[in-house]
Design a protein around this motif. Structure first.
Motif, short mmCIF file in Angstrom:
data_model
loop_
_atom_site.label_atom_id
_atom_site.label_comp_id
_atom_site.label_asym_id
_atom_site.label_seq_id
_atom_site.Cartn_x
_atom_site.Cartn_y
_atom_site.Cartn_z
N SER A 9 0.81 -1.23 0.00
CA SER A 9 0.00 0.00 0.00
C SER A 9 0.84 1.27 0.00
CB SER A 9 -0.95 0.00 1.20
OG SER A 9 -0.22 0.15 2.40
N GLY A 11 3.58 1.82 -1.79
CA GLY A 11 4.32 2.03 -3.04
C GLY A 11 3.54 2.87 -4.03
N SER A 12 4.08 2.96 -5.23
CA SER A 12 3.47 3.80 -6.27
C SER A 12 2.08 3.26 -6.64
CB SER A 12 4.42 3.82 -7.48
OG SER A 12 3.77 4.16 -8.64
N ILE A 13 1.96 1.96 -6.88
CA ILE A 13 0.65 1.38 -7.22
C ILE A 13 -0.28 1.47 -6.00
CG2 ILE A 13 -0.54 -0.83 -7.66
CD1 ILE A 13 0.74 0.25 -10.19
N ALA A 35 2.37 -3.58 3.95
CA ALA A 35 3.45 -2.65 3.59
C ALA A 35 4.80 -3.17 4.02
CB ALA A 35 3.18 -1.29 4.23
N ALA A 57 5.63 -6.50 6.29
CA ALA A 57 6.47 -7.55 5.70
C ALA A 57 7.50 -8.08 6.70
CB ALA A 57 7.16 -7.00 4.46
N LEU A 91 1.39 -11.59 5.81
CA LEU A 91 1.06 -11.10 4.47
C LEU A 91 -0.01 -11.99 3.83
CD1 LEU A 91 4.56 -10.21 2.93
CD2 LEU A 91 2.88 -8.64 3.86
N GLY A 109 8.22 -7.20 -7.15
CA GLY A 109 9.08 -8.38 -7.26
C GLY A 109 8.40 -9.68 -6.85
N ALA A 111 8.56 -11.20 -4.28
CA ALA A 111 8.05 -11.19 -2.91
C ALA A 111 6.53 -11.22 -2.91
CB ALA A 111 8.55 -9.95 -2.18
N ALA A 129 -0.96 -5.95 -10.54
CA ALA A 129 0.10 -5.01 -10.93
C ALA A 129 1.44 -5.74 -10.83
CB ALA A 129 0.09 -3.79 -10.03
N LYS A 131 3.60 -7.91 -11.71
CA LYS A 131 3.78 -8.82 -12.84
C LYS A 131 4.79 -9.93 -12.57
CE LYS A 131 5.18 -4.98 -14.83
NZ LYS A 131 5.38 -3.96 -15.82
N GLU A 132 5.80 -9.63 -11.70
CA GLU A 132 6.88 -10.62 -11.47
C GLU A 132 6.32 -11.95 -10.98
OE1 GLU A 132 6.80 -7.53 -10.20
OE2 GLU A 132 8.70 -6.48 -10.53
N MET A 222 6.95 6.03 -11.21
CA MET A 222 6.79 4.65 -10.70
C MET A 222 7.87 4.35 -9.66
SD MET A 222 6.27 2.77 -14.40
CE MET A 222 7.86 3.21 -15.08
N GLY A 223 7.80 3.16 -9.06
CA GLY A 223 8.83 2.72 -8.12
C GLY A 223 10.18 2.59 -8.84
N ILE A 226 10.95 -0.75 -11.25
CA ILE A 226 10.29 -0.78 -12.56
C ILE A 226 10.80 0.37 -13.44
CG2 ILE A 226 8.21 0.40 -11.73
CD1 ILE A 226 6.59 -1.07 -13.80
N MET A 284 -1.37 5.84 -14.40
CA MET A 284 -1.68 4.47 -13.95
C MET A 284 -3.04 4.35 -13.28
SD MET A 284 0.28 2.14 -14.85
CE MET A 284 -0.30 0.83 -13.81
#
Ligand code: NAD
Ligand code: MG
Length: 412
Positions: A9, A11-13, A35, A57, A91, A109, A111, A129, A131-132, A222-223, A226, A284
């Motif tokens: 929560s 981060g950028s997204i 977070a 985390a 998490l 990532g 994670a 979001a 994608k990894e 963005m972060g 990315i 975004m």
């Protein structure tokens, strides 16, 4: 009213998702947050959104978080303290929180893999979001979606564009088209790429690129990770694999087109040669909102697209010599099995080492290539979750070892 969980929560997204929830309080209610380390921002988010559960985390921040929330309660700034959990179990608990209808995955990532799987197993719809997770673990994630019936709604702007274009086709009902099964009539995907921070740089100049240069994106905010991926065009390579798993097209039918204005967010080609594109400002919030509101459209006061204002939309082929990461991603995708997991982990690690200023920018692709080559020795074609996790950790270690050898050469 949809109840949403926001993973990552702070981060950028994550912050953009919460801004949307705040802008449309009749549509969305936030029930869970997760977070990393930014406790100031997290406490502010807890005050504003009053989630039922919050996961950190790392356990190291728990005591401080509890004290701060107690303080806010004493000052009457917070009525109820949410359930507080931490670590991998925490998490997962927040990701699978019973009240949530939709989980927005904004962790960066691999994670994000286990929490995303926990949400899928609990039958939640996913606004993807992160994608990894799909890139590393497509062979594990896709069968879990079949089992639980949870739907993967793309929040990445290109995949959202493809998804939106598909709404006008006979396969509109399918949030995700099944992998490996060719869909008659759906011919190809053209993923657009802005070209990243170095689109106007020569290869000679790239040798001198600094962390600051690589973390300044011309179109999107963005972060860090990315943004570097956008500068190497690995982001686009990763998105090719993401598109393969999301929409089931083989790699020969997914192309990359450089489009510096980032107005067309991607295109699909159909059997009659028609091409459908989705357009919008590079923001975004639009793809995140669509993933949150699908299949509906929400009325927004956001700035309307004005093509005469843009004046010019241009396109060109990507430069494969300048951007070897794209080709590495295509090769890993075609190799299949655990290879995308090795590619993704090597990329995460190589980018981290670059951000630590231990290697030059142009060393990022060579570390990834060396790691993927080495992975052919312990590759698995049909991996399970344990295999993916093993390869993720293995590739990070190997990548660091290669980096040590390389940086000794570079900086001696
Ligand atoms: P970011 O670095 O801004 O935020 C990452 C979030 O994940 C933070 O809340 C952080 O605390 C959390 N986090 C970091 N490490 C973690 C860990 N080990 N365990 C749990 N939480 C952790 O990243 P971002 O730019 O918001 O990107 C998030 C994801 O969305 C990435 O997968 C990225 O590829 C994807 N994405 C981002 C954008 C964008 O515009 N930012 C666009 C498309 C896709
Ligand atoms: Mg994207």
């Amino acid at each position: 009213m949809k109840a949403i969980s926001v993973l990552g929560s702070t981060g950028s997204i994550g912050t953009q998702t919460l801004e949307i929830a705040e802008e449309f309080p009749d549509q969305f209610k936030v029930v869970a947050l997760t977070a990393g380390r930014n406790l100031d921002l997290l406490c502010d988010q807890i005050k504003r959104h009053k989630p039922e559960i919050v996961a950190l985390a790392h356990s190291s921040g728990m005591q401080q978080l509890k004290e701060r929330l107690n303080g806010l309660q004493l000052e009457n700034q917070l009525i109820n303290i949410p359930k507080l959990v931490c670590g991998p179990e925490g998490l997962n608990e927040a990701a699978a929180w019973g009240k949530a209808d939709l989980v927005v995955t904004g962790i960066v990532g691999c994670a994000g893999l286990l929490p995303t799987l926990a949400a899928i197993k609990a039958g939640k719809d996913i606004a993807l979001a992160n994608k990894e997770t799909l890139i590393a673990a497509g062979p594990v994630v896709l069968p879990e979606l079949e089992k639980s019936g949870s739907r993967l709604l793309p929040a990445d702007s290109e995949h959202s564009a493809i998804f939106q274009c598909l709404q006008g086709t006979p396969w509109a009902d399918n949030a995700r088209l099944s992998t490996g099964v060719p869909t008659p009539g759906f011919k190809s995907i053209q993923l657009t790429a802005s070209g990243g921070a170095f689109r106007d740089w020569s290869i000679e100049d790239l040798k001198k690129a600094t962390v600051h240069d690589a973390t300044s994106h011309p179109n999107w905010s963005m972060g860090k990770k990315i943004t570097v991926d956008s500068a190497t065009l690995m982001n686009k390579g990763l998105e090719v694999i993401e598109a393969h798993y999301l929409f089931g097209l083989d790699y020969d039918h997914i192309e990359i087109v450089i489009h510096p204005q980032s107005i067309i967010h991607s295109m699909i080609e159909l059997s009659d040669s028609s091409v459908l594109a989705q357009m919008g400002w590079p923001d975004m919030k639009l793809p995140i909102l669509y993933a949150m509101s699908w299949p509906n459209r929400i009325e927004t006061p956001w700035k309307r697209l004005n093509l005469p204002e843009i004046n010019n939309l241009t396109f060109k082929k990507p430069d494969k010599t300048k951007y070897p990461c794209m080709q590495l991603a295509y090769s890993a995708g075609k190799y299949g099995g655990t290879m995308p997991a090795a590619l993704n982990a090597a990329n995460e690690e190589a980018v981290a080492i670059f951000l630590e200023e231990q290697i030059h920018f142009l060393e990022i692709p060579s570390l990834i290539e060396l790691t993927c080559e080495k992975h052919k020795e312990n590759f698995k074609q049909e991996p399970n979750l344990e295999d993916i996790i093993y390869v993720d950790l293995w590739a990070r270690k190997i990548c660091r070892e290669f980096a040590k050898k390389q940086s000794r050469k570079l900086f001696s």
